[in-house]
Structure formats: structure tokens, C-alpha cells
Design a protein around this motif. Structure first.
Motif, short mmCIF file in Angstrom:
data_model
loop_
_atom_site.label_atom_id
_atom_site.label_comp_id
_atom_site.label_asym_id
_atom_site.label_seq_id
_atom_site.Cartn_x
_atom_site.Cartn_y
_atom_site.Cartn_z
N THR A 1 -7.39 11.79 5.45
CA THR A 1 -6.55 10.70 5.95
C THR A 1 -7.37 9.42 6.02
N SER A 2 -6.65 8.31 6.07
CA SER A 2 -7.27 6.99 6.02
C SER A 2 -6.96 6.22 7.31
N ASN A 3 -7.82 5.27 7.62
CA ASN A 3 -7.57 4.39 8.76
C ASN A 3 -6.95 3.07 8.30
N LEU A 4 -6.16 3.11 7.22
CA LEU A 4 -5.61 1.91 6.60
C LEU A 4 -4.85 1.03 7.60
N ALA A 5 -4.04 1.64 8.47
CA ALA A 5 -3.26 0.83 9.42
C ALA A 5 -4.18 -0.01 10.31
N ALA A 6 -5.26 0.59 10.78
CA ALA A 6 -6.22 -0.15 11.62
C ALA A 6 -6.94 -1.22 10.81
N VAL A 7 -7.23 -0.94 9.55
CA VAL A 7 -7.90 -1.92 8.68
C VAL A 7 -6.99 -3.11 8.43
N PHE B 1 0.83 -1.21 0.00
CA PHE B 1 0.00 0.00 0.00
C PHE B 1 0.87 1.26 0.00
N ALA B 2 2.01 1.20 0.68
CA ALA B 2 2.91 2.37 0.70
C ALA B 2 3.49 2.62 -0.69
N ALA B 3 3.77 1.54 -1.44
CA ALA B 3 4.37 1.68 -2.76
C ALA B 3 3.37 2.19 -3.80
N ASP B 4 2.09 1.95 -3.57
CA ASP B 4 1.07 2.37 -4.54
C ASP B 4 -0.06 3.10 -3.80
N PRO B 5 0.11 4.41 -3.56
CA PRO B 5 -0.90 5.17 -2.81
C PRO B 5 -2.30 5.12 -3.42
N SER B 6 -2.40 4.82 -4.72
CA SER B 6 -3.73 4.77 -5.34
C SER B 6 -4.59 3.65 -4.75
N LEU B 7 -3.97 2.65 -4.11
CA LEU B 7 -4.73 1.55 -3.50
C LEU B 7 -5.52 2.03 -2.27
N ASP B 8 -5.15 3.19 -1.75
CA ASP B 8 -5.85 3.72 -0.58
C ASP B 8 -6.20 5.19 -0.78
N ALA B 9 -6.47 5.55 -2.02
CA ALA B 9 -6.82 6.95 -2.32
C ALA B 9 -8.30 7.01 -2.69
N PRO B 10 -9.09 7.71 -1.90
CA PRO B 10 -10.51 7.82 -2.25
C PRO B 10 -10.71 8.72 -3.46
N SER B 11 -11.74 8.43 -4.21
CA SER B 11 -12.12 9.31 -5.31
C SER B 11 -12.93 10.45 -4.70
N VAL B 12 -12.42 11.66 -4.82
CA VAL B 12 -13.08 12.82 -4.20
C VAL B 12 -13.46 13.83 -5.27
N SER B 13 -14.75 14.15 -5.31
CA SER B 13 -15.24 15.18 -6.23
C SER B 13 -16.34 15.96 -5.51
N LEU B 14 -15.91 16.86 -4.63
CA LEU B 14 -16.85 17.68 -3.86
C LEU B 14 -16.84 19.10 -4.41
N SER B 15 -18.00 19.72 -4.45
CA SER B 15 -18.07 21.13 -4.84
C SER B 15 -19.21 21.80 -4.10
N LEU B 16 -19.09 23.11 -3.98
CA LEU B 16 -20.14 23.93 -3.38
C LEU B 16 -20.91 24.60 -4.50
N SER B 17 -22.23 24.57 -4.43
CA SER B 17 -23.05 25.20 -5.45
C SER B 17 -23.70 26.45 -4.85
N VAL B 18 -23.40 27.60 -5.46
CA VAL B 18 -23.95 28.88 -5.02
C VAL B 18 -24.72 29.50 -6.18
N GLN B 19 -26.03 29.60 -6.03
CA GLN B 19 -26.90 30.19 -7.05
C GLN B 19 -26.64 29.57 -8.43
N GLY B 20 -26.52 28.24 -8.45
CA GLY B 20 -26.36 27.53 -9.71
C GLY B 20 -24.95 27.43 -10.25
N THR B 21 -24.00 28.06 -9.58
CA THR B 21 -22.60 27.96 -10.01
C THR B 21 -21.85 27.02 -9.07
N ALA B 22 -21.16 26.04 -9.66
CA ALA B 22 -20.41 25.06 -8.85
C ALA B 22 -18.98 25.56 -8.64
N TYR B 23 -18.54 25.46 -7.40
CA TYR B 23 -17.17 25.83 -7.04
C TYR B 23 -16.48 24.56 -6.53
#
Length: 199
Positions: free
Chosen positions: A80-86, A48-70
């Protein structure tokens, strides 16, 4: 004991110990969709240390203000992840028993591990974000958008019409940053990392 096919067989205590007392993950265990069967904890940690993508969440968050996404930069949330505990939890699966005697405990553990062949055990990391980072990101997006309302005012006098020219009052915009922060925190807590949050 009962093997993976449901067939009963007799094993000695020593045979059970040999089968169970290994320093590798039991067959049928995955972490974040990656099979870790037969690997030591150290090998899994290194993988997991050699390939961070194995523990990387897909994140696509935005704030919408009056119809415009930021969009929110995922890196700025300090996720951060709880990978060690898992990894620890997955490794310990089938290694303990509440049975009264050693022999009963070994049989119970063996049966638990044997079931993995038919019903694999999947473990998944969960993620948290730094509340201070969330607050900073939200304020960086929303604060410049907020406007205080301004009263209408006479901007000039029309000598021909003999009346004041009134400048209309621009509407203000007040945004609830605290609610946006709470909504992002709730989304992260729910592991719902791909959404648009209305402000």
C-alpha cells in the motif's frame, strides 16, 4: 518580496493573498514525477485514481536458496501507498508560516512559493507491505524446501559380502524463515523493492 528571478518587488497584503490563496497546487510541485501544478487536490486525486501506474512501485523481490531464486509475487505482499498523505503534504507546501504578523507570514509564504520556479519540490510516495502477507509468502516458498536430517540406516543385507548395505543419510535443510521475513520487511521499509534476499 523576492520573485523567482531574485528581483525585489513591492506587493500589498491583498495582492499577496490573491497570489497565494488559490485552491490549486503551486507551480513547481511534482508527485511521483508527475507535475501537479495548477491542479486542485480533487483533480490530482482523480488523476492518480484513473492511472494506478502513477503510484505503482516497481517490485522485483525474490528469495535465494542455495543459488536458486524463488520470485515473490508482488501482489501477494499487499503493498500500500501513502499517496493520500503525500497529496496533502504537497498541497500544503507554502501555505503556512510561523511569522508573527499576517504581513510577514504572507511575505514568507510568497518567497517560499516563488523559489519553486527555480527549485521545484518533488514528493514521492512511500510503500508498506502487510506483515502477515509477507509471512505467508515466505512460508509458502520456504516450508516445502525444508528437510529434516535422516540418520544413515541399513537398507538390506548383502549375502555374498556378508555385510549390511548402508543407505547414506541425506542432509537436512533448515531455513531461517523469520530472518527472511525480517529482511523482506526491511527491504520494503527502505523502499528497496528490487533485490534478491539470501536465505
Amino acid at each position: 518580496v523576492t520573485d523567482a528571478s531574485g528581483k525585489k518587488e513591492k506587493l500589498t497584503v491583498d495582492e499577496l493573498k490573491t497570489a497565494l490563496d488559490v485552491n490549486t497546487f503551486y507551480p513547481g510541485i511534482t508527485i511521483n514525477g508527475t507535475d501537479v501544478s495548477g491542479k486542485t487536490k480533487e483533480q490530482v486525486q482523480a488523476m492518480f485514481a484513473a492511472d494506478p501506474s502513477l503510484d505503482a512501485p516497481s517490485v522485483s523481490l525474490s528469495l535465494s536458496v542455495q543459488g536458486t531464486a524463488y520470485p515473490i509475487d508482488a501482489a501477494s505482499l499487499h503493498i500500500t501507498s501513502n499517496l493520500a498523505a503525500v497529496i496533502d503534504e504537497a498541497y500544503n507546501y507554502g501555505r503556512t508560516s510561523a511569522a508573527a504578523t499576517e504581513a510577514e507570514a504572507l511575505v514568507e509564504r510568497y518567497n517560499t512559493v516563488a523559489l519553486l520556479a527555480a527549485t521545484p519540490k518533488a514528493y514521492t510516495s512511500s510503500y508498506t507491505a502487510d506483515p502477515i502477507a509477507i509471512s505467508s509468502v515466505v512460508h509458502a516458498i520456504l516450508d516445502p524446501l525444508q528437510k529434516a536430517p535422516v540418520n544413515a540406516k541399513a537398507s538390506s543385507f548383502d549375502k555374498d559380502a556378508l555385510e549390511f548395505v548402508v543407505e547414506e543419510s541425506p542432509q537436512g535443510l533448515t531455513l531461517d524463515a523469520d530472518k527472511a521475513i525480517a529482511d523482506i520487511q526491511a527491504a520494503v521499509n527502505a523502499q528497496s523493492l528490487n533485490q534478491v534476499i539470501e536465505v
